[in-house]
Design a protein around this motif. Sequence first.
Motif, PDB file in Angstrom:
ATOM      1  N   VAL A  63     -62.170   7.279   5.992  1.00 39.18           N
ATOM      2  CA  VAL A  63     -62.936   6.050   5.741  1.00 39.18           C
ATOM      3  C   VAL A  63     -62.696   5.544   4.318  1.00 39.18           C
ATOM      4  N   LEU A  99     -71.348 -11.492  -4.153  1.00 32.53           N
ATOM      5  CA  LEU A  99     -70.828 -10.335  -3.414  1.00 32.53           C
ATOM      6  C   LEU A  99     -71.559  -9.055  -3.824  1.00 32.53           C
ATOM      7  N   LEU A 101     -74.527  -8.782  -5.167  1.00 30.30           N
ATOM      8  CA  LEU A 101     -75.912  -8.850  -4.687  1.00 30.30           C
ATOM      9  C   LEU A 101     -75.966  -8.460  -3.208  1.00 30.30           C
ATOM     10  N   ALA A 102     -75.038  -8.997  -2.437  1.00 34.48           N
ATOM     11  CA  ALA A 102     -75.006  -8.702  -0.997  1.00 34.48           C
ATOM     12  C   ALA A 102     -74.809  -7.205  -0.773  1.00 34.48           C
ATOM     13  N   VAL A 105     -78.043  -5.275  -1.857  1.00 34.75           N
ATOM     14  CA  VAL A 105     -79.179  -5.495  -0.947  1.00 34.75           C
ATOM     15  C   VAL A 105     -78.974  -4.745   0.361  1.00 34.75           C
ATOM     16  N   TYR A 106     -77.777  -4.874   0.932  1.00 32.19           N
ATOM     17  CA  TYR A 106     -77.568  -4.279   2.254  1.00 32.19           C
ATOM     18  C   TYR A 106     -77.354  -2.768   2.182  1.00 32.19           C
ATOM     19  N   LEU A 110     -79.646  -0.464   4.371  1.00 31.72           N
ATOM     20  CA  LEU A 110     -79.061   0.513   5.301  1.00 31.72           C
ATOM     21  C   LEU A 110     -79.465   1.939   4.933  1.00 31.72           C
ATOM     22  N   LEU A 113     -82.854   2.581   6.158  1.00 29.84           N
ATOM     23  CA  LEU A 113     -82.870   2.750   7.610  1.00 29.84           C
ATOM     24  C   LEU A 113     -82.089   3.996   8.056  1.00 29.84           C
ATOM     25  N   LEU A 115     -79.010   4.989   7.675  1.00 27.68           N
ATOM     26  CA  LEU A 115     -77.674   4.865   8.254  1.00 27.68           C
ATOM     27  C   LEU A 115     -76.761   5.978   7.769  1.00 27.68           C
TER      28      LEU A 115
ATOM     29  N   GLY B  46     -70.415 -17.742  -2.516  1.00 32.79           N
ATOM     30  CA  GLY B  46     -71.190 -16.584  -2.991  1.00 32.79           C
ATOM     31  C   GLY B  46     -72.366 -16.304  -2.081  1.00 32.79           C
ATOM     32  N   CYS B  49     -71.538 -14.621   1.244  1.00 38.74           N
ATOM     33  CA  CYS B  49     -71.399 -13.153   1.183  1.00 38.74           C
ATOM     34  C   CYS B  49     -72.667 -12.494   1.717  1.00 38.74           C
ATOM     35  N   LEU B  50     -73.817 -13.075   1.383  1.00 39.39           N
ATOM     36  CA  LEU B  50     -75.087 -12.519   1.852  1.00 39.39           C
ATOM     37  C   LEU B  50     -75.223 -12.686   3.363  1.00 39.39           C
ATOM     38  N   GLY B  53     -72.836 -10.301   4.947  1.00 35.76           N
ATOM     39  CA  GLY B  53     -73.327  -8.954   4.644  1.00 35.76           C
ATOM     40  C   GLY B  53     -74.405  -8.540   5.635  1.00 35.76           C
ATOM     41  N   SER B  57     -73.986  -5.513   8.245  1.00 38.41           N
ATOM     42  CA  SER B  57     -74.982  -4.431   8.212  1.00 38.41           C
ATOM     43  C   SER B  57     -75.606  -4.219   9.584  1.00 38.41           C
ATOM     44  N   LEU B  61     -75.533  -0.791  11.845  1.00 36.69           N
ATOM     45  CA  LEU B  61     -76.754  -0.143  12.325  1.00 36.69           C
ATOM     46  C   LEU B  61     -76.715   0.115  13.830  1.00 36.69           C
ATOM     47  N   ILE B 216     -62.514   1.412  11.231  1.00 35.58           N
ATOM     48  CA  ILE B 216     -63.378   2.583  11.001  1.00 35.58           C
ATOM     49  C   ILE B 216     -64.110   2.930  12.297  1.00 35.58           C
TER      50      ILE B 216
END
Lengths: 117, 217
Positions: A63, A99, A101-102, A105-106, A110, A113, A115, B46, B49-50, B53, B57, B61, B216
């Motif tokens: 990975v 990018l 920030l994303a 945050v995620y 995750l 949760l 993951l 920008g 991206c969120l 994302g 995600s 999950l 992956i």
Amino acid sequence: MSADATTIPASQVTPTDDGHHGPTDIYYVRIAIALAVITAIEVAWSYLPVWDDATGFKAFVEVAGLLVMMAIKFVVVASNFMHLKFDSKILTRIFYAGLGLAIAVYLAALTSLHLFG
Amino acid sequence: MTDFVDPHVVAAAGDPPDATDETHMLSHVTSTGISNEKLAMWVFLGSECLLFGGLISTFLLYKHHAGSGALDQTPHELYDLAFTSISSFVLLMSSLSMVFAVSSIQRGDGRAMRTWLAVTALLGSVFIAGQVYEFTEFLDQGYGFTHSPAWSAFFGLTGFHGVHVTLGIIMLVSAIVLSLRGRIGPDQAEGIEIIGLYWHFVDVVWIIIFTVVYLIK
């Protein structure tokens, strides 16, 4: 990554009539070839028999290798095709701030949760 | 962030401007040296991206929640990796043709720009056709959007990306039409550059999707 993707030889930077300085077309072709090669390595990497039923450290290496190649391709496209390398630094900051920030945050979401548990 | 240059004020302070200078002065001058349109596109990218994302995600999950019964396979068990690799290569090469379109208009070569924009739109269409084929294959096997959380996340993520590519193709075709009508010249090169930014962003998002979703396990 070869030096071609990160540095521009002076011979490949030409001023245009409007005074705009940018790389030549052959420079972009080299970038595209580099991207295609990395993509081929990515696909070949994922097919390697060594990863069959890989767990633990072997799975991590599989990975991690894919993620590193993905990150290289991302940065090469953003820097060269999207001209972040040649434009004002504020654009780089804006884009990578979004990018970053994303990702933060995620990753937090995750992790909460479970993951990665 | 921006200052509007009043040509009358400037003219009163110095020599009267000629027509070219006046046209230039009527436009906004920004303190960053970047046009508002280009800055807005970067801020938009920008924020995108969120958005992506969140979708990626969600897929991470739920990728193993494939449901039960006879149709219990995850998306990863049904991918045709060779086919998707070719699609990815096609999209990567469309970024190269987009770069050629931008450099063509910056050189003032409208005809070459239209040609490269058409090539980019064509490559984008091939990518979308591949995605439609892939979706159809999954649907034929009984795996639809509402089959299970894994398949919902897969169709949501890749479908949303496909919508972005489709919007990009519409922008490219619109630019070709506007250029044929003589409404895009070297002065509007930045407009093509901004469309290019959007197109390259769609490409970098696919770089992530291809690795995270397809490669992956």
